[in-house]
Every structure is written in C-alpha cells, then in structure tokens.
Motif scaffolding. Sequence first.
Motif, short mmCIF file in Angstrom:
data_model
loop_
_atom_site.label_atom_id
_atom_site.label_comp_id
_atom_site.label_asym_id
_atom_site.label_seq_id
_atom_site.Cartn_x
_atom_site.Cartn_y
_atom_site.Cartn_z
N GLY A 1 -3.59 -3.30 -12.52
CA GLY A 1 -4.75 -3.25 -11.63
C GLY A 1 -5.70 -2.12 -12.00
N ILE A 2 -5.13 -0.95 -12.33
CA ILE A 2 -5.98 0.19 -12.72
C ILE A 2 -6.68 -0.13 -14.05
N LEU A 3 -5.97 -0.78 -14.97
CA LEU A 3 -6.59 -1.18 -16.24
C LEU A 3 -7.77 -2.11 -16.00
N THR A 4 -7.59 -3.02 -15.05
CA THR A 4 -8.69 -3.95 -14.74
C THR A 4 -9.91 -3.20 -14.24
N GLY B 1 -6.74 9.31 -15.24
CA GLY B 1 -5.52 10.11 -15.17
C GLY B 1 -4.47 9.45 -14.29
N LEU B 2 -4.93 8.84 -13.24
CA LEU B 2 -4.03 8.15 -12.32
C LEU B 2 -3.36 6.96 -13.02
N GLY B 3 -4.13 6.30 -13.87
CA GLY B 3 -3.59 5.18 -14.64
C GLY B 3 -2.50 5.65 -15.60
N LEU B 4 -2.72 6.82 -16.20
CA LEU B 4 -1.72 7.37 -17.12
C LEU B 4 -0.44 7.74 -16.36
N ILE B 5 -0.62 8.32 -15.18
CA ILE B 5 0.53 8.65 -14.34
C ILE B 5 1.30 7.38 -13.97
N GLY B 6 0.56 6.35 -13.59
CA GLY B 6 1.18 5.07 -13.25
C GLY B 6 1.93 4.48 -14.44
N PHE C 1 0.82 -1.21 0.00
CA PHE C 1 0.00 0.00 0.00
C PHE C 1 0.86 1.27 0.00
N ASP C 2 1.87 1.31 0.86
CA ASP C 2 2.71 2.51 0.96
C ASP C 2 3.47 2.77 -0.34
N PHE C 3 3.95 1.70 -0.94
CA PHE C 3 4.64 1.84 -2.23
C PHE C 3 3.71 2.46 -3.27
N CYS C 4 2.48 1.97 -3.28
CA CYS C 4 1.47 2.43 -4.24
C CYS C 4 1.17 3.92 -4.03
N VAL C 5 0.90 4.29 -2.79
CA VAL C 5 0.55 5.69 -2.49
C VAL C 5 1.72 6.61 -2.78
N LYS C 6 2.91 6.17 -2.41
CA LYS C 6 4.10 6.99 -2.62
C LYS C 6 4.41 7.17 -4.11
N SER C 7 4.29 6.08 -4.85
CA SER C 7 4.59 6.15 -6.29
C SER C 7 3.60 7.04 -7.01
N LEU C 8 2.32 6.77 -6.84
CA LEU C 8 1.30 7.55 -7.55
C LEU C 8 1.28 8.99 -7.06
N GLY C 9 1.57 9.19 -5.77
CA GLY C 9 1.57 10.54 -5.21
C GLY C 9 2.79 11.35 -5.59
N SER C 10 3.80 10.70 -6.16
CA SER C 10 5.05 11.41 -6.49
C SER C 10 4.88 12.39 -7.65
N ASP C 11 3.82 12.22 -8.42
CA ASP C 11 3.55 13.14 -9.52
C ASP C 11 2.57 14.21 -9.05
N LEU D 1 5.16 6.45 -14.99
CA LEU D 1 6.14 6.06 -13.97
C LEU D 1 6.73 4.70 -14.30
N PHE D 2 5.86 3.79 -14.69
CA PHE D 2 6.31 2.43 -15.03
C PHE D 2 7.29 2.47 -16.20
N GLN D 3 6.92 3.19 -17.25
CA GLN D 3 7.79 3.24 -18.44
C GLN D 3 9.14 3.87 -18.11
N ALA D 4 9.10 4.96 -17.32
CA ALA D 4 10.36 5.62 -16.93
C ALA D 4 11.22 4.67 -16.11
N ASN D 5 10.57 3.92 -15.25
CA ASN D 5 11.28 2.97 -14.40
C ASN D 5 11.88 1.84 -15.23
#
Length: 181
Positions: free
Chosen positions: A172-175, A65-70, A45-55, A73-77
């Motif tokens: 998960g967001i896509l689902t 929009g959150l899915g696009l941000i995710g 949970f913390d990883f998720c909140v921190k990652s998505l909240g970093s933008d 982040l994923f592609q950059a990573n």
Amino acid sequence: MNRAFSISSLFLILFLAIFHCVQSTNDIIGDTCQKLVANNTELNFDFCVKSLGSDSESHKANLEGLGLIGLKLFQANFTGTAEYIKQLVKQKLEPRLLKALSLCLDLYASVEDKDLTPFYKAKRYADVNTWVSAMKANADVCDKQYTRKGGMVPPLTKRNADVEHLSAIVLGILTILTGRA
Ligand SMILES: *[C@@H]1O[C@H](CO)[C@@H](O)[C@H](O)[C@H]1NC(C)=O
Ligand SMILES: *[C@@H]1O[C@H](CO)[C@@H](O)[C@H](O)[C@H]1NC(C)=O
C-alpha cells in the motif's frame, strides 16, 4: 513586556511546540494507516498503527521512511516465520501436518533469501513490489492449504496473517509512493 509574562509565554510556546511535534509524529502513522485501510478491507487500522509505531524511528519518518520501516518489519516477520517452520518440521508430527508444513517451508524458503532494502533505497519500487507480492502470495498458499484440508491444528495461522498484513502495508505504501512519483 514584563518578566512573568515572557516566562509564561515561553512555556506556552514550548508547550505548543512539543504538542505539535507529538501530534505530527502520530499523524504520519495514523494518516498513512487510514489511507491503507480505506483501500484494503483485509487490513486492520490498529494492527497497522501498532506495527509501524513499534519502531522508534517511525516517529520522525516521512512516508518513504515509514515504507522502509514497514519493509524491514515485513522481512523480519517473514524470516522469523520461515525459521519457526524449520523448527516445527524437526518435531514428531502427524504425517498430514508434516506434509503441509513442508510445503509451507518450501514456499517460504523459495522467496526468503533476498534483502529488499537496497532496492527500496534505490527507489526500485517495482522490483520491491514484485518480490513482496510473491512473498505474500506464498504465505497465502501456505495458509490456504490448511483450510482446505481441515481438522488440523494450524500452528501458522497467526504468523501467516501477520506476514500477509505486513505485506499489505508495504504494498500500500509503495502504491502511494509510486502514485506520487
Ligand atoms: C510479526 O509482526 C507482528 C505484528 O507486528 C508482531 O507482533 C510479531 O512479533 C512479529 N514476529 C516476528 C517474528 O517478527
Ligand atoms: C487502491 O486500490 C486500487 C484497486 O486495488 C488500486 O488500483 C490503487 O492503486 C490503490 N490505491 C492505494 C493508495 O493503495
């Protein structure tokens, strides 16, 4: 209505408005992460909140929009990790480690060069899902070979884990998005 009262009620309204705003921005991230974590024991949970909240954009995003941000982040990573492996294999390394890293480089490079954001924006979620799943699977194979061989310094463990967790967020967001559609 006297002046003092109307000023204090103005402050109260302002306070409530700000409070509500802050709360609802936290909620979209928190709510989404909660749903994702509930369905995926690998995800933290913390990883998720921190990652998505970093933008900074995520504070005014909806789920799409959150899915696009995710996804970004994923592609950059993913790209960042591929670049890191490219640097690693240039160094003088123990042959076994070099061999393992070379396989990782192949795995990463074979799925690296596609920008998925246009597909996402066009709501081609099935295509995005296919690609992200393939990228996740390759990061996983890269990771797993270390544990089988054992005894090596695994310089990619954390990065692979980040890539896998971020991909789990995107999938998960896509689902959720496709379940709604
Ligand atoms: C990958 O994602 C993790 C978690 O969000 C972050 O800490 C790390 O800095 C990212 N790395 C790159 C290269 O983007
Ligand atoms: C939860 O997991 C199940 C089984 O993996 C999957 O079928 C379902 O679509 C998932 N739901 C969400 C919201 O991720």
